[in-house]
Write a protein that holds these residues in place. Structure first.
Motif, PDB file in Angstrom:
ATOM      1  N   LYS A   3      67.943  28.539 -18.975  1.00 53.40           N
ATOM      2  CA  LYS A   3      67.507  27.447 -19.844  1.00 53.40           C
ATOM      3  C   LYS A   3      66.920  26.252 -19.108  1.00 53.40           C
ATOM      4  N   HIS A   4      67.227  26.092 -17.803  1.00 51.25           N
ATOM      5  CA  HIS A   4      66.650  24.981 -17.048  1.00 51.25           C
ATOM      6  C   HIS A   4      65.260  25.361 -16.566  1.00 51.25           C
ATOM      7  N   HIS A   5      64.302  24.475 -16.764  1.00 53.99           N
ATOM      8  CA  HIS A   5      62.912  24.762 -16.436  1.00 53.99           C
ATOM      9  C   HIS A   5      62.402  23.775 -15.383  1.00 53.99           C
ATOM     10  N   GLY A   6      61.496  24.268 -14.518  1.00 51.77           N
ATOM     11  CA  GLY A   6      60.763  23.405 -13.594  1.00 51.77           C
ATOM     12  C   GLY A   6      61.641  22.513 -12.741  1.00 51.77           C
ATOM     13  N   ASN A   7      61.398  21.207 -12.816  1.00 45.27           N
ATOM     14  CA  ASN A   7      62.104  20.245 -11.986  1.00 45.27           C
ATOM     15  C   ASN A   7      63.576  20.076 -12.355  1.00 45.27           C
ATOM     16  N   LYS A   8      63.983  20.589 -13.523  1.00 43.60           N
ATOM     17  CA  LYS A   8      65.381  20.505 -13.941  1.00 43.60           C
ATOM     18  C   LYS A   8      66.260  21.523 -13.203  1.00 43.60           C
ATOM     19  N   ARG A   9      65.634  22.449 -12.501  1.00 45.16           N
ATOM     20  CA  ARG A   9      66.373  23.503 -11.828  1.00 45.16           C
ATOM     21  C   ARG A   9      66.820  23.062 -10.436  1.00 45.16           C
ATOM     22  N   ASN A  10      67.920  23.650  -9.972  1.00 48.40           N
ATOM     23  CA  ASN A  10      68.370  23.436  -8.612  1.00 48.40           C
ATOM     24  C   ASN A  10      68.586  24.790  -7.938  1.00 48.40           C
ATOM     25  N   LEU A  11      69.070  24.774  -6.700  1.00 47.35           N
ATOM     26  CA  LEU A  11      69.239  26.025  -5.956  1.00 47.35           C
ATOM     27  C   LEU A  11      70.216  26.963  -6.660  1.00 47.35           C
ATOM     28  N   ARG A  12      71.271  26.428  -7.210  1.00 47.75           N
ATOM     29  CA  ARG A  12      72.275  27.263  -7.886  1.00 47.75           C
ATOM     30  C   ARG A  12      71.664  28.010  -9.067  1.00 47.75           C
ATOM     31  N   HIS A  13      70.835  27.320  -9.852  1.00 47.89           N
ATOM     32  CA  HIS A  13      70.161  27.976 -10.980  1.00 47.89           C
ATOM     33  C   HIS A  13      69.247  29.100 -10.482  1.00 47.89           C
ATOM     34  N   ASN A  14      68.487  28.811  -9.435  1.00 48.69           N
ATOM     35  CA  ASN A  14      67.532  29.786  -8.918  1.00 48.69           C
ATOM     36  C   ASN A  14      68.230  30.993  -8.292  1.00 48.69           C
ATOM     37  N   LEU A  15      69.347  30.759  -7.623  1.00 47.60           N
ATOM     38  CA  LEU A  15      70.089  31.870  -7.022  1.00 47.60           C
ATOM     39  C   LEU A  15      70.637  32.802  -8.095  1.00 47.60           C
ATOM     40  N   LYS A  16      71.104  32.229  -9.190  1.00 50.58           N
ATOM     41  CA  LYS A  16      71.662  33.044 -10.280  1.00 50.58           C
ATOM     42  C   LYS A  16      70.583  33.913 -10.917  1.00 50.58           C
ATOM     43  N   ILE A  17      69.458  33.298 -11.262  1.00 50.34           N
ATOM     44  CA  ILE A  17      68.411  34.078 -11.935  1.00 50.34           C
ATOM     45  C   ILE A  17      67.753  35.055 -10.970  1.00 50.34           C
ATOM     46  N   ALA A  18      67.659  34.671  -9.692  1.00 50.52           N
ATOM     47  CA  ALA A  18      67.102  35.566  -8.684  1.00 50.52           C
ATOM     48  C   ALA A  18      67.986  36.793  -8.499  1.00 50.52           C
ATOM     49  N   SER A  19      69.298  36.580  -8.463  1.00 50.04           N
ATOM     50  CA  SER A  19      70.239  37.694  -8.302  1.00 50.04           C
ATOM     51  C   SER A  19      70.130  38.667  -9.460  1.00 50.04           C
ATOM     52  N   LEU A  20      70.134  38.136 -10.677  1.00 48.20           N
ATOM     53  CA  LEU A  20      70.105  38.973 -11.871  1.00 48.20           C
ATOM     54  C   LEU A  20      68.808  39.765 -11.985  1.00 48.20           C
ATOM     55  N   LEU A  21      67.682  39.057 -11.940  1.00 50.55           N
ATOM     56  CA  LEU A  21      66.400  39.714 -12.226  1.00 50.55           C
ATOM     57  C   LEU A  21      65.907  40.579 -11.071  1.00 50.55           C
ATOM     58  N   SER A  22      66.231  40.213  -9.838  1.00 45.53           N
ATOM     59  CA  SER A  22      65.842  41.080  -8.714  1.00 45.53           C
ATOM     60  C   SER A  22      66.668  42.373  -8.730  1.00 45.53           C
ATOM     61  N   PHE A  23      67.927  42.285  -9.160  1.00 43.35           N
ATOM     62  CA  PHE A  23      68.741  43.501  -9.332  1.00 43.35           C
ATOM     63  C   PHE A  23      68.100  44.420 -10.362  1.00 43.35           C
ATOM     64  N   VAL A  24      67.694  43.859 -11.502  1.00 42.58           N
ATOM     65  CA  VAL A  24      67.053  44.653 -12.553  1.00 42.58           C
ATOM     66  C   VAL A  24      65.751  45.264 -12.037  1.00 42.58           C
TER      67      VAL A  24
END
Length: 248
Positions: A3-24
């Motif tokens: 749900k966080h977009h663009g500048n609202k995102r931090n490393l923790r948000h990016n690590l979570k979505i990266a882990s999930l979608l790269s696994f898929v």
């Protein structure tokens, strides 16, 4: 995560979505290749085969390779179009609907893939390439082009560059940014491999139904985001009540 977009995102948000979608993506990559012997998460190889077939004047096969490229592009285009539309109508659905569509595609291939391999194997490749184009566009847009999950060529290139820079740049602020970027890229690569290994292990037993693991991962990601959002709303409501109580 989503749900966080663009500048609202931090490393923790990016690590979570990266882990999930790269696994898929890793799961889809291996499952698709084992099923139809085609790459289903990127189009670099397909473009080379497309040009080769055209030079051989084998236009029918060349057109099929063109369709592989086109469906990845179409997924990316459709995802971006949908996100932009939803951002203007109801922002909270801007990531839910594209992710749900990807889940439906993977579910459909998982359920009907056994018959499609015999009757129309190219349809499997088209569908998975569309889904991965959709996913790549979605995560690129959400993360402001910080996270890409469907192919590793650019990731290994960037990782090599950033690791080499550690030998020459010693400013604390710059090295901190480098370590953040390196951590993110290693996470994407690692979970892509984990997804691929998972796909390879389970494909021998369940075939394309292994994609149901990807479906469950996506739905759990959406559920996690919903629970976190509801918890945030409850916390904010509780704080408001405390403030109102103190002001009385």
């Amino acid at each position: 995560m989503f749900k966080h977009h663009g500048n609202k995102r931090n490393l923790r948000h990016n690590l979570k979505i990266a882990s999930l979608l790269s696994f898929v993506a890793g799961l889809v990559n291996v499952a698709g290749f084992l099923a139809v012997q085609k790459l289903t998460t990127n189009v670099t190889g397909h473009f080379a085969f497309f040009v080769d077939e055209i030079f051989k004047l084998n236009f029918k096969q060349g057109f099929i390779y063109f369709l592989y490229i086109f469906f990845f592009f179409l997924g990316s285009f459709f995802s971006s179009l949908l996100v932009e539309f939803l951002l203007r109508r109801n922002e909270k659905y801007s990531y839910v609907i594209p992710t749900a569509i990807e889940s439906i595609i993977l579910f459909g291939i998982a359920v009907f893939g056994k018959h499609l391999i015999i009757q129309n194997p190219d349809f499997i490749a088209y569908s998975l390439l569309f889904a991965m184009g959709l996913q790549n566009s979605l995560v690129t847009k959400i993360s402001n082009a910080t996270v890409r999950t469907t192919h590793l060529t650019g990731l290994f290139t960037d990782l090599g560059i950033e690791l080499s820079q550690l030998f020459f740049y010693h400013e604390d602020s710059f090295r901190k940014k480098l370590f953040v970027s390196i951590k993110l890229r290693i996470t994407i690569i690692s979970f892509f491999f984990i997804g691929g290994i998972t796909g390879g292990i389970f494909y021998s037993n369940v075939g394309l139904r292994v994609l149901l693991i990807g479906v469950m991962a996506l739905l759990l990601g959406l559920l996690y985001d919903r629970i976190r959002f509801n918890a945030f709303l409850l916390q904010r409501k509780y704080r408001r009540r405390i403030v109102q109580f103190k002001s009385k």
